[in-house]
Design a protein around this motif. Structure first.
Motif, PDB file in Angstrom:
ATOM      1  N   ARG A   1      22.135   5.113  21.652  1.00 53.96           N
ATOM      2  CA  ARG A   1      22.446   6.507  21.929  1.00 53.96           C
ATOM      3  C   ARG A   1      23.785   6.863  21.026  1.00 53.96           C
ATOM      4  O   ARG A   1      23.840   7.804  20.173  1.00 53.96           O
ATOM      5  CB  ARG A   1      22.472   6.809  23.105  1.00 53.96           C
TER       6      ARG A   1
ATOM      7  N   TYR B   1      23.715   9.384  17.991  1.00 57.38           N
ATOM      8  CA  TYR B   1      24.617  10.464  17.981  1.00 57.38           C
ATOM      9  C   TYR B   1      25.727  10.579  16.898  1.00 57.38           C
ATOM     10  O   TYR B   1      25.854  11.619  16.152  1.00 57.38           O
ATOM     11  CB  TYR B   1      25.456  10.752  19.214  1.00 57.38           C
TER      12      TYR B   1
ATOM     13  N   VAL C   1      23.927  11.126  13.473  1.00 54.79           N
ATOM     14  CA  VAL C   1      23.409  12.672  13.386  1.00 54.79           C
ATOM     15  C   VAL C   1      24.679  13.708  13.191  1.00 54.79           C
ATOM     16  O   VAL C   1      24.676  14.532  12.060  1.00 54.79           O
ATOM     17  CB  VAL C   1      22.736  13.167  14.770  1.00 54.79           C
ATOM     18  N   CYS C   2      25.912  13.494  13.693  1.00 52.43           N
ATOM     19  CA  CYS C   2      26.784  14.038  13.500  1.00 52.43           C
ATOM     20  C   CYS C   2      27.394  13.802  12.016  1.00 52.43           C
ATOM     21  O   CYS C   2      27.965  14.950  11.445  1.00 52.43           O
ATOM     22  CB  CYS C   2      28.053  13.871  14.371  1.00 52.43           C
TER      23      CYS C   2
ATOM     24  N   ASP D   1      16.409  13.506  25.505  1.00 51.35           N
ATOM     25  CA  ASP D   1      17.653  14.059  24.786  1.00 51.35           C
ATOM     26  C   ASP D   1      17.560  13.823  23.468  1.00 51.35           C
ATOM     27  O   ASP D   1      18.178  14.858  22.882  1.00 51.35           O
ATOM     28  CB  ASP D   1      18.753  13.120  25.562  1.00 51.35           C
ATOM     29  N   MET D   2      17.403  12.716  22.817  1.00 45.84           N
ATOM     30  CA  MET D   2      17.591  12.720  21.473  1.00 45.84           C
ATOM     31  C   MET D   2      16.608  13.430  20.588  1.00 45.84           C
ATOM     32  O   MET D   2      17.154  13.991  19.478  1.00 45.84           O
ATOM     33  CB  MET D   2      17.636  11.290  20.960  1.00 45.84           C
ATOM     34  N   LYS D   3      15.477  13.652  20.967  1.00 42.71           N
ATOM     35  CA  LYS D   3      14.392  14.544  20.344  1.00 42.71           C
ATOM     36  C   LYS D   3      15.160  16.028  20.510  1.00 42.71           C
ATOM     37  O   LYS D   3      14.928  16.616  19.132  1.00 42.71           O
ATOM     38  CB  LYS D   3      13.234  14.864  21.100  1.00 42.71           C
ATOM     39  N   ASN D   4      15.815  16.400  21.198  1.00 43.38           N
ATOM     40  CA  ASN D   4      16.241  17.621  21.264  1.00 43.38           C
ATOM     41  C   ASN D   4      17.658  17.742  20.157  1.00 43.38           C
ATOM     42  O   ASN D   4      18.221  18.808  19.884  1.00 43.38           O
ATOM     43  CB  ASN D   4      17.010  17.947  22.728  1.00 43.38           C
ATOM     44  N   ILE D   5      18.291  16.715  19.574  1.00 42.20           N
ATOM     45  CA  ILE D   5      19.042  16.825  18.532  1.00 42.20           C
ATOM     46  C   ILE D   5      18.457  16.247  17.091  1.00 42.20           C
ATOM     47  O   ILE D   5      19.211  16.191  16.258  1.00 42.20           O
ATOM     48  CB  ILE D   5      20.410  15.814  18.885  1.00 42.20           C
ATOM     49  N   GLY D   6      16.926  16.352  17.020  1.00 42.81           N
ATOM     50  CA  GLY D   6      16.484  16.410  15.873  1.00 42.81           C
ATOM     51  C   GLY D   6      16.186  14.658  15.480  1.00 42.81           C
ATOM     52  O   GLY D   6      15.724  14.589  14.422  1.00 42.81           O
TER      53      GLY D   6
END
Length: 189
Positions: free
Chosen positions: A135, A139, A142-143, A169-174
Motif C-alpha cells: 500500500r 500510494y 500514484v503520487c 481503498d486503492m481502486k478509489n485512487i485509480g
C-alpha cells in the motif's frame, strides 16, 4: 506505456511457514509471483526486487517495532537466511534490488530515479503485504504519477478480508487490479 515489475518483500522472514514475521497469505502467492516474474523475464522488461532490511542493532527500524525487534525477534537483518529473497524468486543478473527500511519502496531509496532513467511510467506490483509495504509503495507511486496495476493472486495480506479492504481503498485512487492470467493476456502480443 513502459512497464516494470515490482516484487515487494518476498523474503524468507515474511513468506515461509514458521518465519518470525510470516504473512499468512504470502506463501500461497509464490507460484503466481513467479509466473509474472518469468513473463517479465521472457519479454526483457525491468524487474525490481524491493526488500526490507534492518540493522541488527535496531537503529533504523520504525519506532513502533523497536521494542519487539530488540527483545523478541529480529528479522530482515542483512546476511541472515531470513533476509534473503525466497529461493523461487531469486533475482537474475541485471534485475534490480531495492533495499528499504520503511514501508514504501520509494522512501529514501533510488527506486524513483532508476524508474525515471528507464522511462518507466507503469508499475506492475506483486508481493506482500497489502496494508503495509504494498500500500505505501503504491500510494507513493500514484503520487509520483505512475500508473499502477496490482496482481491480485500474486499479492497477499494476513487475511482475505484485509486484502479486500485494501483493494477497495486503492481502486478509489485509480489503481488497477488484475489476476496474473489477465495481466499476461493483456500484455501478450
Amino acid at each position: 506505456m513502459n512497464k516494470a515489475l515490482l516484487i515487494i518483500d518476498m523474503q524468507n522472514d515474511f513468506v515461509l511457514p514458521g518465519a518470525p514475521c510470516r504473512i499468512f497469505g504470502a506463501y500461497s502467492t509464490i507460484s503466481k509471483v513467479r509466473r509474472v516474474l518469468e513473463f517479465f523475464r521472457k519479454h526483457n522488461l525491468p524487474i525490481f526486487h524491493v526488500v526490507r532490511e534492518y540493522r541488527e542493532d535496531g537503529s533504523d527500524i520504525e519506532n513502533f517495532r523497536y521494542q519487539d525487534f530488540m527483545t523478541n525477534k529480529k528479522y530482515a537483518v542483512p546476511n541472515t537466511p531470513g533476509c534473503k529473497i525466497i529461493d523461487e524468486l531469486q533475482p537474475f543478473e541485471g534485475e534490480y534490488k531495492i533495499i528499504k527500511n520503511r514501508f514504501s519502496g520509494f522512501m529514501n531509496t533510488e527506486l524513483d530515479s532508476i524508474l525515471r532513467r528507464l522511462k518507466i511510467n507503469e508499475l506492475v506490483v506483486t508481493g506482500t503485504q497489502y496494508p503495509n509495504c504494498v500500500r505505501a509503495t503504491v500510494y507513493d507511486a500514484v503520487c509520483l504519477h505512475y500508473e499502477v496495476t496490482i496482481i491480485t493472486d500474486a499479492t497477499s495480506a494476513q487475511t482475505i478480508e484485509i486484502a479486500k479492504a485494501n483493494i477497495v481503498d486503492m481502486k478509489n485512487i485509480g489503481v488497477k487490479f488484475l489476476s496474473s492470467d489477465e495481466l499476461i493476456r493483456a500484455m501478450s502480443p
